[in-house]
Enzyme design. Structure first.
Site, PDB file in Angstrom:
ATOM      1  N   SER A  16     -20.357   8.120   7.840  1.00 17.48           N
ATOM      2  CA  SER A  16     -20.424   6.812   8.349  1.00 17.48           C
ATOM      3  C   SER A  16     -21.291   6.488   9.436  1.00 17.48           C
ATOM      4  O   SER A  16     -21.991   7.495   9.659  1.00 17.48           O
ATOM      5  CB  SER A  16     -18.779   6.703   9.116  1.00 17.48           C
ATOM      6  N   SER A 142     -28.767   8.917  22.627  1.00 17.39           N
ATOM      7  CA  SER A 142     -28.308   7.403  22.784  1.00 17.39           C
ATOM      8  C   SER A 142     -28.824   7.020  24.008  1.00 17.39           C
ATOM      9  O   SER A 142     -29.576   7.688  24.732  1.00 17.39           O
ATOM     10  CB  SER A 142     -26.711   7.615  23.238  1.00 17.39           C
ATOM     11  N   TYR A 155     -19.877  11.908  27.690  1.00 14.45           N
ATOM     12  CA  TYR A 155     -20.661  11.504  26.417  1.00 14.45           C
ATOM     13  C   TYR A 155     -22.050  11.237  27.137  1.00 14.45           C
ATOM     14  O   TYR A 155     -23.163  11.809  26.665  1.00 14.45           O
ATOM     15  CB  TYR A 155     -19.951  10.014  26.255  1.00 14.45           C
ATOM     16  N   LYS A 159     -25.522  13.669  25.981  1.00 12.48           N
ATOM     17  CA  LYS A 159     -26.673  12.977  25.496  1.00 12.48           C
ATOM     18  C   LYS A 159     -27.703  13.266  26.419  1.00 12.48           C
ATOM     19  O   LYS A 159     -29.124  13.441  25.991  1.00 12.48           O
ATOM     20  CB  LYS A 159     -26.334  11.551  25.435  1.00 12.48           C
ATOM     21  N   THR A 190     -21.880   0.024  14.422  1.00  6.71           N
ATOM     22  CA  THR A 190     -20.908   1.226  13.860  1.00  6.71           C
ATOM     23  C   THR A 190     -19.625   1.172  14.588  1.00  6.71           C
ATOM     24  O   THR A 190     -19.263   0.184  15.388  1.00  6.71           O
ATOM     25  CB  THR A 190     -21.570   2.504  14.014  1.00  6.71           C
TER      26      THR A 190
END
Length: 265
Positions: A16, A142, A155, A159, A190
């Site tokens: 995905s 990211s 997160y 990253k 997304t």
């Protein structure tokens, strides 16, 4: 410019989002693909699409949160297919929870998926690349890998860790003829926010406005692959959201003033 036609490529998170878009683009370029994700049904659908464009696309399923499964998958690939040319570490999960409310177990889960799985796979495939004196490692970071933001503490940490690890790796691997690219996607359309985990471990279930209005995954994939083919050390992929990155770099006081006023949702 590097040609990826008939090159063996392994990509995680291929069912995905950005991973799927990269996979389909690579198939159109004639790469030989090994694609991975957690669910067999979804990854098989991507395989069917790929085989319309390339003659070789194999699948493997495993959980990036399980180090033993990650290690076993890499060993299986090397045993069955031999050395790969390009490893794209792309699978991951995001977060929507305040740091003080997030259990340490979730912090560890995010770090395991978004950082340590990348390290495990990279370490597994590097010896054969060094022996072959060629290879390529790509890692998906990211915009959160450039600065932290509300409700994304673990997160952002993962990253940021990608940047430190893979920048170092790039220096170390240059004498061996192996290249490294780090991609920094911004707001890409997304389901990353929909699938992000909250403090209780459940999916966030909400599409962030920035994602819904962001660059398409297909356009992102084209930029990503172009950066690899050109051997670029890093690439920022997105739109106006990267104004904040440049503000932090050149006008840090203004950056911190402005970011405190941004709606975190």
């Amino acid at each position: 410019m590097i040609s990826l036609k008939d090159r063996l490529v392994f990509i995680t998170g291929a069912a995905s989002g950005i991973g799927k878009a990269i996979t389909l683009q690579l198939a159109k370029e004639g790469a030989k693909l090994i694609i991975a994700d957690r669910t067999i049904d979804e990854i098989k659908k991507v395989q069917e699409e790929c085989l319309k464009h390339t003659s070789f696309c194999e699948t493997i399923t495993f959980d990036l949160n399980n180090p033993n499964e990650v290690t076993s998958a890499a060993s299986s690939i090397l045993e069955k297919y031999g050395p790969i040319y390009l490893l794209i570490n792309n699978g991951g999960i995001s977060q929507r929870s305040l740091a003080y409310e997030t259990p340490i177990e979730l912090d560890r889960r995010i770090m395991e998926i978004d950082f340590f799985s990348y390290v495990i796979l990279t370490k597994a495939f590097l010896p054969s690349m060094i022996e072959q004196k060629e290879g390529y490692i790509a890692a998906t970071s990211s915009l959160s890998g450039k600065f932290g933001f509300y409700q994304r503490s673990a997160y952002a940490a993962a990253k940021h860790a990608i940047q430190g690890y893979f920048e170092t790796l790039r220096m170390e691997l240059k004498p061996h003829g192996i290249s490294v690219t780090i991609a920094y996607p911004g707001s890409i359309n997304t389901n990353i926010s929909v699938n992000a985990i909250e403090k209780d471990g459940k999916n966030h279930g909400i599409m962030d406005p920035a994602q819904s209005q962001g660059m398409s995954a297909e356009t992102c994939a084209k930029h990503y692959i172009k950066a690899i083919k050109k051997g670029r050390p890093e690439i920022l992929i997105g739109g106006k959201e990267f104004i904040m990155f440049h503000l932090k770099r050149f006008f840090p006081r203004l950056f911190f003033k402005l970011i405190s006023k941004i709606n975190p949702t």
